[in-house]
Write a protein that holds these residues in place. Structure first.
Motif, mmCIF file in Angstrom:
data_model
loop_
_atom_site.group_PDB
_atom_site.id
_atom_site.type_symbol
_atom_site.label_atom_id
_atom_site.label_comp_id
_atom_site.label_asym_id
_atom_site.label_seq_id
_atom_site.Cartn_x
_atom_site.Cartn_y
_atom_site.Cartn_z
ATOM 1 N N LYS A 108 48.251 7.618 94.341
ATOM 2 C CA LYS A 108 48.202 9.050 94.052
ATOM 3 C C LYS A 108 49.200 9.822 94.900
ATOM 4 C CE LYS A 108 43.302 9.087 92.714
ATOM 5 N NZ LYS A 108 41.956 9.556 93.087
ATOM 6 N N VAL A 109 49.337 9.418 96.155
ATOM 7 C CA VAL A 109 50.212 10.131 97.081
ATOM 8 C C VAL A 109 51.669 10.052 96.648
ATOM 9 C CG1 VAL A 109 51.121 10.145 99.437
ATOM 10 C CG2 VAL A 109 48.667 9.873 99.052
ATOM 11 N N HIS A 110 52.100 8.892 96.157
ATOM 12 C CA HIS A 110 53.522 8.657 95.931
ATOM 13 C C HIS A 110 53.961 8.738 94.460
ATOM 14 C CE1 HIS A 110 54.067 7.711 100.107
ATOM 15 N NE2 HIS A 110 53.179 6.745 100.060
ATOM 16 N N MET A 111 53.055 9.061 93.563
ATOM 17 C CA MET A 111 53.447 9.092 92.156
ATOM 18 C C MET A 111 54.468 10.178 91.837
ATOM 19 S SD MET A 111 52.618 6.708 90.151
ATOM 20 C CE MET A 111 52.967 7.461 88.567
ATOM 21 N N GLN A 112 54.651 11.140 92.752
ATOM 22 C CA GLN A 112 55.685 12.143 92.512
ATOM 23 C C GLN A 112 57.074 11.518 92.539
ATOM 24 O OE1 GLN A 112 53.839 12.044 95.267
ATOM 25 N NE2 GLN A 112 55.102 12.280 97.094
ATOM 26 N N ASN A 113 57.179 10.278 93.043
ATOM 27 C CA ASN A 113 58.461 9.573 93.074
ATOM 28 C C ASN A 113 58.816 8.935 91.737
ATOM 29 O OD1 ASN A 113 58.883 10.216 95.739
ATOM 30 N ND2 ASN A 113 58.160 8.263 96.538
ATOM 31 N N MET A 114 57.892 8.977 90.781
ATOM 32 C CA MET A 114 58.175 8.426 89.456
ATOM 33 C C MET A 114 59.339 9.185 88.825
ATOM 34 S SD MET A 114 57.483 6.279 87.088
ATOM 35 C CE MET A 114 58.044 6.167 85.394
ATOM 36 N N SER A 115 60.327 8.454 88.307
ATOM 37 C CA SER A 115 61.557 9.059 87.808
ATOM 38 C C SER A 115 61.749 8.824 86.316
ATOM 39 C CB SER A 115 62.760 8.478 88.560
ATOM 40 O OG SER A 115 63.974 8.817 87.930
ATOM 41 N N PRO A 116 62.318 9.795 85.602
ATOM 42 C CA PRO A 116 62.627 9.577 84.185
ATOM 43 C C PRO A 116 63.652 8.464 83.969
ATOM 44 C CG PRO A 116 63.618 11.617 84.968
ATOM 45 C CD PRO A 116 62.685 11.158 86.037
ATOM 46 N N TYR A 117 64.452 8.160 84.987
ATOM 47 C CA TYR A 117 65.419 7.077 84.868
ATOM 48 C C TYR A 117 64.724 5.739 84.594
ATOM 49 C CZ TYR A 117 69.259 9.969 86.638
ATOM 50 O OH TYR A 117 70.212 10.928 86.792
ATOM 51 N N PHE A 118 63.530 5.567 85.170
ATOM 52 C CA PHE A 118 62.840 4.284 85.041
ATOM 53 C C PHE A 118 62.435 4.004 83.602
ATOM 54 C CE2 PHE A 118 61.138 5.110 89.608
ATOM 55 C CZ PHE A 118 62.411 4.920 90.114
ATOM 56 N N LEU A 119 62.053 5.039 82.875
ATOM 57 C CA LEU A 119 61.573 4.859 81.512
ATOM 58 C C LEU A 119 62.654 4.283 80.603
ATOM 59 C CD1 LEU A 119 59.563 8.176 81.016
ATOM 60 C CD2 LEU A 119 58.690 5.938 81.688
ATOM 61 N N GLY A 120 63.914 4.568 80.921
ATOM 62 C CA GLY A 120 65.013 4.082 80.100
ATOM 63 C C GLY A 120 65.463 2.680 80.457
ATOM 64 N N VAL A 121 64.897 2.111 81.517
ATOM 65 C CA VAL A 121 65.306 0.793 81.997
ATOM 66 C C VAL A 121 64.286 -0.275 81.625
ATOM 67 C CG1 VAL A 121 65.727 -0.577 84.085
ATOM 68 C CG2 VAL A 121 66.710 1.704 83.866
ATOM 69 N N TRP A 122 63.013 0.078 81.674
ATOM 70 C CA TRP A 122 61.970 -0.906 81.384
ATOM 71 C C TRP A 122 62.008 -1.350 79.930
ATOM 72 C CZ3 TRP A 122 58.193 2.840 84.156
ATOM 73 C CH2 TRP A 122 58.245 2.606 85.532
ATOM 74 N N SER A 123 61.811 -2.629 79.704
ATOM 75 C CA SER A 123 61.766 -3.206 78.366
ATOM 76 C C SER A 123 60.355 -3.076 77.799
ATOM 77 C CB SER A 123 62.158 -4.678 78.420
ATOM 78 O OG SER A 123 61.154 -5.424 79.101
ATOM 79 N N GLY A 179 48.244 -1.798 85.361
ATOM 80 C CA GLY A 179 48.082 -0.508 86.016
ATOM 81 C C GLY A 179 46.764 0.165 85.664
ATOM 82 N N THR A 180 46.354 1.101 86.492
ATOM 83 C CA THR A 180 45.150 1.869 86.198
ATOM 84 C C THR A 180 45.445 2.880 85.096
ATOM 85 O OG1 THR A 180 45.662 3.586 87.821
ATOM 86 C CG2 THR A 180 44.425 1.659 88.604
ATOM 87 N N LEU A 181 44.392 3.430 84.498
ATOM 88 C CA LEU A 181 44.565 4.448 83.470
ATOM 89 C C LEU A 181 45.282 5.669 84.037
ATOM 90 C CD1 LEU A 181 43.995 5.382 80.577
ATOM 91 C CD2 LEU A 181 41.793 6.280 81.386
ATOM 92 N N THR A 182 44.920 6.052 85.253
ATOM 93 C CA THR A 182 45.573 7.196 85.906
ATOM 94 C C THR A 182 47.050 6.934 86.108
ATOM 95 O OG1 THR A 182 43.529 7.788 87.073
ATOM 96 C CG2 THR A 182 45.586 8.651 87.971
ATOM 97 N N TYR A 183 47.373 5.720 86.562
ATOM 98 C CA TYR A 183 48.776 5.385 86.784
ATOM 99 C C TYR A 183 49.577 5.473 85.492
ATOM 100 C CZ TYR A 183 53.009 2.798 87.858
ATOM 101 O OH TYR A 183 54.320 2.451 88.003
ATOM 102 N N ASN A 184 49.055 4.914 84.423
ATOM 103 C CA ASN A 184 49.786 4.909 83.161
ATOM 104 C C ASN A 184 49.916 6.306 82.570
ATOM 105 O OD1 ASN A 184 50.507 2.032 82.270
ATOM 106 N ND2 ASN A 184 48.404 1.786 82.973
ATOM 107 N N PHE A 185 48.958 7.172 82.838
ATOM 108 C CA PHE A 185 49.072 8.565 82.411
ATOM 109 C C PHE A 185 50.134 9.283 83.246
ATOM 110 C CE2 PHE A 185 47.807 13.041 82.903
ATOM 111 C CZ PHE A 185 47.829 13.441 81.569
ATOM 112 N N ASP A 186 50.063 9.081 84.562
ATOM 113 C CA ASP A 186 51.019 9.731 85.463
ATOM 114 C C ASP A 186 52.439 9.240 85.246
ATOM 115 O OD1 ASP A 186 49.033 11.230 86.579
ATOM 116 O OD2 ASP A 186 48.854 10.042 88.419
ATOM 117 N N MET A 187 52.571 8.002 84.754
ATOM 118 C CA MET A 187 53.895 7.419 84.535
ATOM 119 C C MET A 187 54.750 8.325 83.646
ATOM 120 S SD MET A 187 54.713 3.565 83.237
ATOM 121 C CE MET A 187 53.891 3.767 81.652
ATOM 122 N N TYR A 188 54.135 8.986 82.698
ATOM 123 C CA TYR A 188 54.854 9.877 81.793
ATOM 124 C C TYR A 188 54.839 11.324 82.290
ATOM 125 C CZ TYR A 188 54.599 5.883 78.652
ATOM 126 O OH TYR A 188 54.718 4.630 78.108
#
Length: 302
Positions: free
Chosen positions: A110-125, A136-145
């Motif tokens: 929860k503390v570090h999810m602000q580091n999630m970047s839009p760049y990552f979404l374009g790299v993952w297959s 991942g947890t449900l919260t993580y997968n929601f926060d990912m976007y």
């Protein structure tokens, strides 16, 4: 009811289209944003705050520190791809391998999810996204976007295009003159004579996190495809934490013992080199960086 369903589907389709366009634009920007400005950079360091505060890349010729506070292995994988895809001169990567990268808990997540970047979404297959959803947890997968596809981050990604990776807020050497070691020892209630400290962020879960396992394997696989060498290293932490780092060593021995590993945990630096139990300060970073640079000059894996 039918009208509501149609409107909901249209909204979902529109949201997906907007997200797809945003990721595509960011992907185009990545080609210039992650082009290192120094064409002689052949070595890049990745990892969490121990790397970010501990490796002074200006003291290691031909290197760049891409470490970042609260890093996760899936983000390291994305950053490795972004750097290698846009910088063919990079021949070696060093990953700060420790408990924080191997084990996570929901609190640090929860503390570090602000580091999630839009760049990552374009790299993952698609396979990578499946692994994220599966482990991942449900919260993580929601926060990912939600944490990545916000207007501020998309604008930042667009604005930073062409300025080089070091212009992004996605990592870099961050020296500190703070010295709160004794305060940290008191806060954790550590018996100095015992020398058997362990912090929550160091220990994490009891087993190697599946998400970290999957993405570290992906990093190694991708580097082999690119002909890039990989090594692990562990920056010095205070000797009171020595026993708390045994778990990551067990993971290394079980899964990655063919990867070169420079372990500096047994290097006993004076207390004046630490800003707290986990992190080096500026003085400690300079001492360690000279040591690391000298060892890398003679390493047979470079």
């Amino acid at each position: 009811m039918r009208r509501f369903i149609i409107q909901t589907l249209l909204f979902a389709a529109s949201a997906f289209l907007v997200a797809y366009i945003a990721v595509a634009v960011v992907g185009i920007k990545a080609k210039s944003s992650f082009k290192l400005t120094n064409p002689e950079t052949t070595l890049v360091f990745f990892g969490n705050s121990h790397v970010m505060t501990g490796v002074n890349d200006s003291m290691i010729p031909g290197s760049y520190n891409f470490g970042r506070n609260g890093e996760r292995m899936e983000w390291v994988y994305a950053k490795v791809r972004l750097i290698l895809d846009n910088n063919p001169q990079v021949k070696t990567i060093g990953i700060g391998f420790d408990n924080v990268l191997c084990f996570h808990n929901q609190e640090t997540e929860k503390v570090h999810m602000q580091n999630m970047s839009p760049y990552f979404l374009g790299v993952w297959s698609p396979e990578d996204f499946l692994a994220l959803w599966r482990t991942g947890t449900l919260t993580y997968n929601f926060d990912m976007y939600t944490k990545s596809l916000n207007v501020a981050k998309l604008y930042e990604a667009y604005r930073e295009g062409g300025k080089g990776a070091e212009a992004l807020t996605m990592g870099g050497f961050d020296p500190s003159d703070r010295n709160a070691l004794q305060e940290d020892i008191r806060r954790r209630g550590i018996n100095i004579q015992d020398g058997n400290a362990a912090s929550d962020t160091q220990i994490g879960n009891s087993e190697y996190e599946p998400m970290a396992h999957y993405f570290l394997d992906r990093i190694i696989e991708y580097c082999r495809e690119k002909g890039v060498k990989v090594f692990f290293f562990l920056p010095p932490q205070h000797h009171l934490l020595r026993n708390s780092l045994k778990k990551s060593m067990l993971v290394y021995r079980e899964f990655y013992d063919t990867i070169p590993y420079l372990n500096y945990m047994d290097v006993k630096l004076p207390d004046s080199c630490f800003q707290d139990l986990d992190h080096l300060n500026r003085k400690g970073a300079d001492k360690f960086s000279r040591m690391l640079g000298k060892d890398l000059e003679t390493a047979d894996f470079r």
